[in-house]
Design an enzyme around this catalytic site. Structure first.
Site, mmCIF file in Angstrom:
data_model
loop_
_atom_site.group_PDB
_atom_site.id
_atom_site.type_symbol
_atom_site.label_atom_id
_atom_site.label_comp_id
_atom_site.label_asym_id
_atom_site.label_seq_id
_atom_site.Cartn_x
_atom_site.Cartn_y
_atom_site.Cartn_z
ATOM 1 N N HIS A 157 0.839 -1.196 0.000
ATOM 2 C CA HIS A 157 0.000 0.000 0.000
ATOM 3 C C HIS A 157 0.871 1.243 0.000
ATOM 4 O O HIS A 157 2.045 1.197 0.348
ATOM 5 C CB HIS A 157 -0.920 0.024 1.224
ATOM 6 N N CYS A 200 2.081 3.620 11.674
ATOM 7 C CA CYS A 200 2.989 3.113 10.646
ATOM 8 C C CYS A 200 3.264 4.241 9.654
ATOM 9 O O CYS A 200 2.609 5.286 9.698
ATOM 10 C CB CYS A 200 2.409 1.886 9.944
#
Length: 703
Positions: free
Chosen positions: A65, A215
């Site tokens: 992603h 993250c």
């Protein structure tokens, strides 16, 4: 979610055998649907995110992603691989691959939907249904959450006859996790005494934990770790509340909740925002993947810390150590991060002080270091007074180099309690003439001493004064004793020996050193090896009166560091057809970055084609470094690129060395790329299929 995934974005027979091929196959579907405007540019962003941390998760899941300017709207593509694809998960290949694409400026609503999907991936019933569904439309509906029960029933009804029964599929998928989860929960907490102690400390109520997950992109791992921790908390019988610091921002936990918590878990790969809110509690600090893969162990670990009374203060954000990986990280990796923490804080002092001193010399001449203090003599209308002012400010700035280096190495190791003994040790290193080496040793000593003190079990009544009084007092006394009495003199002798060696360099030895430093500067383009060479050079000039050899080394290092981005910029100009449209756009920026001595300007090119770009850059860097040393070019400023050419000794020959390296690297890159059978754009079009080929047959337009 309805507009994010459709049947056209689902591939239930994904044939790719590598994660790069899988990302490309799914991205091509996004291109065909108009969700991605530049295939190669988008894939470069995906690869850059993958390089930060593998996106494979336990349970056979891969979630490549990224956020990218080439994405028109939040999009999800799903692929299922029969053979499995390695995405770096500890338990093996992934068979369920989700490619998540978010625009660079995605709004909160879309990101919230993507985060909900990330949480769903922790649900084994959801992943089991995806493994058994045989219709792309049903798979898309299942992912969207449209009529989920019907979709799951259809998936189970369509399962092959030889496959396990529908009610067995979750068990087959969950078996490893089920085997591991109880062990992970029970193994550290099977002792009844431990549970009783925890309950007693909490006043008879359930043990309370607050957690933060984050993250780099804040889309997937952040929310998956939160879901995993919450599930493990319920199984362990603890109250666990998670603050997700994702791309859509974050909602701060109620201060009352934090105050009432017995312990803290940080599962993150980027700095935790407002981390001081959690200070003074037992803390477990790990990478975000640990929060996903072993949440029960983290809960057991933090409960054990609370039982022992270990109230370690969490690190405040901003240091490179904030990007620490999981707990199994090797000592060498940790040491590098500790040292880079100190260097990252020292470099601004080097840059400011070095440039000020260089400007002082440029305006007032090389006798400006003999000028009286500007407090006693300063004439507003005289250039020499201004030159003396700049020089003396620069000298003061340089006086902080070694203490800052030592202080922030200790900070990287032990957080704020390490600052005082680190600065004290660094100042002692200056006092005893141990210099840069003394600062390194003092910082490591200070951090180690504080870490040792923090492991001592302290009565609760004394915990409040530990970081303010006790730790600074004891650690400073220990570090001071070691630096003054035990190791200071040997380090000072080593520093003097290194300085004498540099001063003795001439002829072939100097040229070979320049070549070696040039190779190091171009090896990883701003990475650890590059930083070692740069730190070596700046340490030599970090005095008010550096040697001629030290200034030659600084000149060689800066020239070599400018080669890769300038060469990539030149190559995209002279042979643009060998590069993608995105690379040609990056080439324009590389002119400015290279001229400013920012080696990272070549990273997009090296990431896309490392076997051609990096070796070519190393050859050019070696040539430039060797020529600069051979020509005797000197540099007092630690940074600035071509903008500090007036401050360079032998500037014409210095530029000749730079141009030579740039031309060699450019020629090598062009030759090596020209040996490929296809242009990168042609290859991308062929791989994208007929629909994409037709769309991209014309010259692409810059995104």
């Amino acid at each position: 979610m309805s507009e994010m995934i459709t049947a056209d974005l689902v591939d239930l027979d994904l044939s790719a055998d590598t994660k790069e091929a899988a990302a490309r196959a799914l991205a091509e579907r996004m291109v065909a649907q108009g969700r991605v405007t530049d295939l190669e540019g988008f894939l470069a962003d995906v690869a850059a995110r993958e390089a930060q941390m593998p996106t494979g998760l336990d349970g056979g899941i891969g979630i490549p992603h990224c956020r990218s300017e080439h994405v028109t709207g939040p999009t999800l593509a799903f692929g299922r691989s029969a053979r499995g694809i390695d995405f770096g998960a500890a338990d093996g290949p992934a068979d369920l691959i989700f490619l998540i694409a978010a625009p660079a400026g995605a709004d909160d609503a879309h990101l919230t939907i993507l985060s909900s999907l990330a949480r769903q991936l922790m649900n084994t019933e959801f992943t089991s249904a995806l493994r058994s569904v045989n219709d792309a439309a049903a798979a898309a509906a299942l992912i969207r959450g449209d009529e989920a029960p019907a979709a799951q029933a259809q998936a189970q009804a369509q399962a092959p006859a030889q496959a396990p029964a529908a009610d067995e599929v979750p068990a087959a998928v969950e078996a490893p996790a089920a085997d591991e989860a109880p062990a992970a929960v029970e193994e550290p907490t099977t002792s009844a005494a431990s549970s009783e102690v925890a309950a007693e400390e909490a006043g008879g109520r359930p043990f309370r934990i607050v957690a933060v997950t984050s993250c780099p992109t804040g889309i997937a791992h952040t929310y998956m770790a939160a879901e995993s921790l919450e599930n493990a908390g319920r199984e362990a019988g603890v109250e666990l509340v998670v603050e997700t610091q994702g791309s859509a921002g974050f909602t701060r936990l109620d201060p009352a909740v934090i105050t009432a918590a017995d312990a803290v878990i940080f599962a993150h790969d980027v700095p935790v925002r407002e981390k001081d809110r959690f200070a003074g509690k037992p803390t477990v600090d790990v990478g975000v993947k640990a929060g996903i893969n072993r949440p029960a162990e983290l809960i057991a670990e933090v409960r054990a810390k609370a039982e022992r009374g270990e109230a370690t203060a969490p690190a405040s954000g901003g240091t490179p150590v904030e990007r620490a990986g999981e707990s199994g990280e090797g000592y060498g990796t940790k040491l590098r991060k500790w040292l880079m923490s100190g260097v990252s804080y020292m470099v601004p002092f080097v840059a400011a002080g070095g440039l000020l001193i260089a400007l002082g010399f440029a305006i007032g001449g090389y006798k400006i270091n003999k000028a009286p203090s500007v407090m006693d003599h300063f004439v507003w209308s005289q250039g020499d007074s201004w030159a003396a002012l700049l020089f003396q400010i620069g000298v003061v700035s340089f006086g902080f180099l070694v203490p800052v280096l030592a202080g922030y190495i200790a900070y990287g190791m032990a957080d704020r309690p390490g600052l005082v003994p680190g600065f004290v040790g660094g100042s002692i290193a200056l006092t005893i003439n141990a210099g840069f080496l003394g600062g390194l040793v003092a910082g490591l000593l200070a951090g180690g001493v504080v870490m040792g003190i923090q492991k001592v079990k302290i009565p609760p009544a004394l915990r409040g004064i530990m970081p303010v009084v006790v730790i600074p007092l004891i650690s400073s006394a220990i570090v001071g004793f070691l630096m003054f009495v035990v190791i200071g003199k040997p380090i000072a002798s080593a520093q003097k020996g290194m300085t004498d060696w540099l001063n003795s360099l001439s002829g072939t030895n100097a040229i070979l050193l320049g070549a070696l430093l040039g190779v190091m500067m171009c090896f990883d383009l701003g990475g650890p090896v590059n930083k070692v060479a740069y730190t070596f050079a700046t340490a030599g000039i970090a005095v008010s009166n550096p040697s001629d050899s030290a200034m030659k080394i600084m000149a060689a290092v800066m020239a070599a560091g400018m080669v890769p981005p300038l060469a990539m910029a030149l190559a995209t100009t002279v042979r643009g057809k060998l590069f993608t449209q995105t690379e040609r756009e990056n080439g324009k920026a590389a002119w400015v970055l290279g001229a400013s001595f920012i080696s990272e300007g070549a990273i997009p090119f090296a990431a896309a084609d490392p076997l051609r770009v990096i070796p070519s850059s190393m050859v050019g860097g070696a040539i430039t470094g060797a020529l600069s040393m051979g020509f005797g070019a000197t540099l007092r400023a630690p940074h600035g690129g071509i903008f500090v050419v007036p401050l360079i000794g032998n500037p014409f020959l210095y530029l000749v060395a730079l141009v030579a390296g740039v031309c060699v690297t450019t020629a090598l890159v062009v030759i090596l790329k020209g040996m490929r059978k296809q242009s990168p754009e042609g290859s991308a079009k062929e791989a994208a299929g007929a629909s994409v080929s037709a769309r991209d047959s014309k010259q692409p337009v810059a995104a």
